[in-house]
Scaffold this motif. Structure first.
Motif, PDB file in Angstrom:
ATOM      1  N   GLU A  10      -3.747   1.159  -8.942  1.00  0.00           N
ATOM      2  CA  GLU A  10      -3.684  -0.244  -8.561  1.00  0.00           C
ATOM      3  C   GLU A  10      -2.324  -0.570  -7.937  1.00  0.00           C
ATOM      4  N   ARG A  11      -1.246  -0.058  -8.522  1.00  0.00           N
ATOM      5  CA  ARG A  11       0.084  -0.270  -7.965  1.00  0.00           C
ATOM      6  C   ARG A  11       0.209   0.388  -6.588  1.00  0.00           C
ATOM      7  N   PHE A  12      -0.375   1.570  -6.460  1.00  0.00           N
ATOM      8  CA  PHE A  12      -0.350   2.289  -5.188  1.00  0.00           C
ATOM      9  C   PHE A  12      -1.044   1.472  -4.091  1.00  0.00           C
ATOM     10  N   PHE A  13      -2.228   0.949  -4.383  1.00  0.00           N
ATOM     11  CA  PHE A  13      -2.964   0.160  -3.403  1.00  0.00           C
ATOM     12  C   PHE A  13      -2.212  -1.122  -3.048  1.00  0.00           C
ATOM     13  N   ARG A  14      -1.609  -1.756  -4.045  1.00  0.00           N
ATOM     14  CA  ARG A  14      -0.853  -2.985  -3.802  1.00  0.00           C
ATOM     15  C   ARG A  14       0.361  -2.725  -2.914  1.00  0.00           C
ATOM     16  N   ALA A  15       1.013  -1.595  -3.113  1.00  0.00           N
ATOM     17  CA  ALA A  15       2.214  -1.281  -2.346  1.00  0.00           C
ATOM     18  C   ALA A  15       1.908  -1.049  -0.871  1.00  0.00           C
ATOM     19  N   ARG A  16       0.682  -0.740  -0.510  1.00  0.00           N
ATOM     20  CA  ARG A  16       0.299  -0.474   0.868  1.00  0.00           C
ATOM     21  C   ARG A  16      -0.489  -1.615   1.495  1.00  0.00           C
ATOM     22  N   TYR A  17      -0.558  -2.691   0.755  1.00  0.00           N
ATOM     23  CA  TYR A  17      -1.360  -3.855   1.157  1.00  0.00           C
ATOM     24  C   TYR A  17      -0.724  -4.638   2.307  1.00  0.00           C
ATOM     25  N   ASP A  18       0.563  -4.931   2.223  1.00  0.00           N
ATOM     26  CA  ASP A  18       1.224  -5.800   3.205  1.00  0.00           C
ATOM     27  C   ASP A  18       1.144  -5.260   4.622  1.00  0.00           C
ATOM     28  N   ASP A  19       1.195  -3.954   4.796  1.00  0.00           N
ATOM     29  CA  ASP A  19       1.234  -3.353   6.128  1.00  0.00           C
ATOM     30  C   ASP A  19      -0.150  -2.941   6.625  1.00  0.00           C
ATOM     31  N   SER A  20      -1.184  -3.474   5.996  1.00  0.00           N
ATOM     32  CA  SER A  20      -2.550  -3.102   6.374  1.00  0.00           C
ATOM     33  C   SER A  20      -3.268  -4.281   7.035  1.00  0.00           C
ATOM     34  N   TRP A  21      -4.519  -4.066   7.374  1.00  0.00           N
ATOM     35  CA  TRP A  21      -5.349  -5.122   7.957  1.00  0.00           C
ATOM     36  C   TRP A  21      -5.914  -6.071   6.901  1.00  0.00           C
TER      37      TRP A  21
END
Length: 351
Positions: A10-21
């Motif tokens: 969950e932390r991994f997915f959140r950390a890559r959220y801002d720079d995604s679509w």
């Protein structure tokens, strides 16, 4: 171990959220940045092994990573990520523990991808959004996770959107709800199309002896998420509170529908009456009087005739031990024993 892996994922997915679509996509669907944070939306990178490498670096072994359902083995035995290039939403237990994920594609197929079955997660038991329930909120069963988020966000506490995870509602889902809240009433808010209407009708059997069940009647081809996006939270809240009717109404109407073209004839009205009487005979006692009155008014029979037809149907079922599920629109539904409604068991030889 598996809970810890899901926490790190969950932390991994959140950390890559801002720079995604994902942020722009959810914003376009009517979910602002605050709502996205509340529901802990994230992003699974478009990389075959990004999460797997991350979890290995944290010290998790391949056996545990595979058991979590967050990675799978290829035909060549390589461990690869289960979710790639998807908006990620955590599936949580009532206490908030993350046990699985739902991944929403941007424009690919399948639209939604759920975690596979694991020791933590079973589709037929888990419900998306159940952690947002309170003792004072009414569960609203929706078809998808974005519908669930839309309901909870728009209602600000009085309603809580709940969605099954890629499967039809089951008795175990109902048990999950009963364990999570004081279940006195439930709303069924499926899509406003034929399939949604049929799913709502099937849900009646699950809730009829548990609590009051109402259906939210959406315009054709609309759902909670689309109403939120097109009209805003106030409009969705108003619809959820004002456009409701007893779920039993939908069940009764479905039994009459096959006879609509012949209701101008006495035989057609009688067939519709018998069909409706069979359905009413299977209903919870609190729903019977209303449905008898509705059928009498719609088919132009007196209450006594409808009541007698219903009683005869109930007596017949008691005699043969046959209690079929409410019918779907335009078809038959298997009984709990697996027989079709028309397939009556033999009564045995006549003495």
């Amino acid at each position: 171990m598996l809970i810890a892996i899901h926490q790190q994922a969950e932390r991994f997915f959140r950390a890559r959220y801002d720079d995604s679509w994902v942020p722009a996509y959810l914003e376009d669907r009517g979910f602002d940045a605050s709502t996205q944070r509340t529901w802990q939306a994230g992003y699974a990178p478009n990389d075959w092994r990004a999460l797997t490498r991350h979890l290995r670096a944290l010290g998790f072994g391949d056996t545990a990573i595979e058991a979590s359902g967050l990675a799978r083995r290829t035909a060549r035995g390589m461990l690869v990520d289960f979710f790639r290039d998807r908006a990620m939403l955590p599936i949580k237990e009532p206490d908030g523990t993350t046990i699985a994920f739902i991944g929403r594609s941007h424009d690919g197929d399948p639209k939604y991808l759920n975690s596979p079955r694991t020791p933590l997660y079973t589709k037929g038991t888990a419900l998306f959004g159940v952690h947002a329930l309170t003792l004072n909120s009414t569960p609203v069963i929706t078809e998808g996770p974005l519908d669930s988020i839309a309901v909870t966000t728009a209602s600000t506490g009085s309603l809580a959107g709940i969605a099954p995870c890629g499967t039809a509602l089951t008795p175990d889902h109902v048990a999950t709800l009963r364990a999570a809240t004081n279940l006195r009433k439930v709303l069924i808010a499926f899509d406003g199309d034929r399939a949604g209407n049929e799913a709502a009708i099937r849900a009646y059997t699950l809730f009829k002896h548990v609590c009051t069940a109402d259906a939210v009647v959406f315009p054709a081809d609309q759902d909670p998420a689309s109403v939120l996006r097109d009209a805003g939270p106030a409009a969705l809240t108003q619809l959820l509170h004002s456009q409701t009717r007893p779920l039993a109404d939908l069940v009764t109407d479905a039994t009459i529908e096959p006879w609509l073209r012949s209701l101008q004839y006495a035989e057609g009205r009688l067939n519709a009456l018998r069909s409706a009487g069979k359905a009413i005979a299977t209903m919870a006692p609190r729903d019977v009087a209303r449905q008898v009155a509705r059928v009498a008014a719609r088919l132009n029979f007196d209450h006594a005739t409808v009541t007698e037809t219903t009683t005869d149907s109930l007596t017949s079922r008691l005699a043969i031990g046959d209690f079929p599920l409410p019918p779907t629109i335009g078809g038959t539904t298997p009984t709990p024993s697996g027989r079709r409604r028309s397939e009556r068991p033999p009564r045995g030889p006549t003495p």
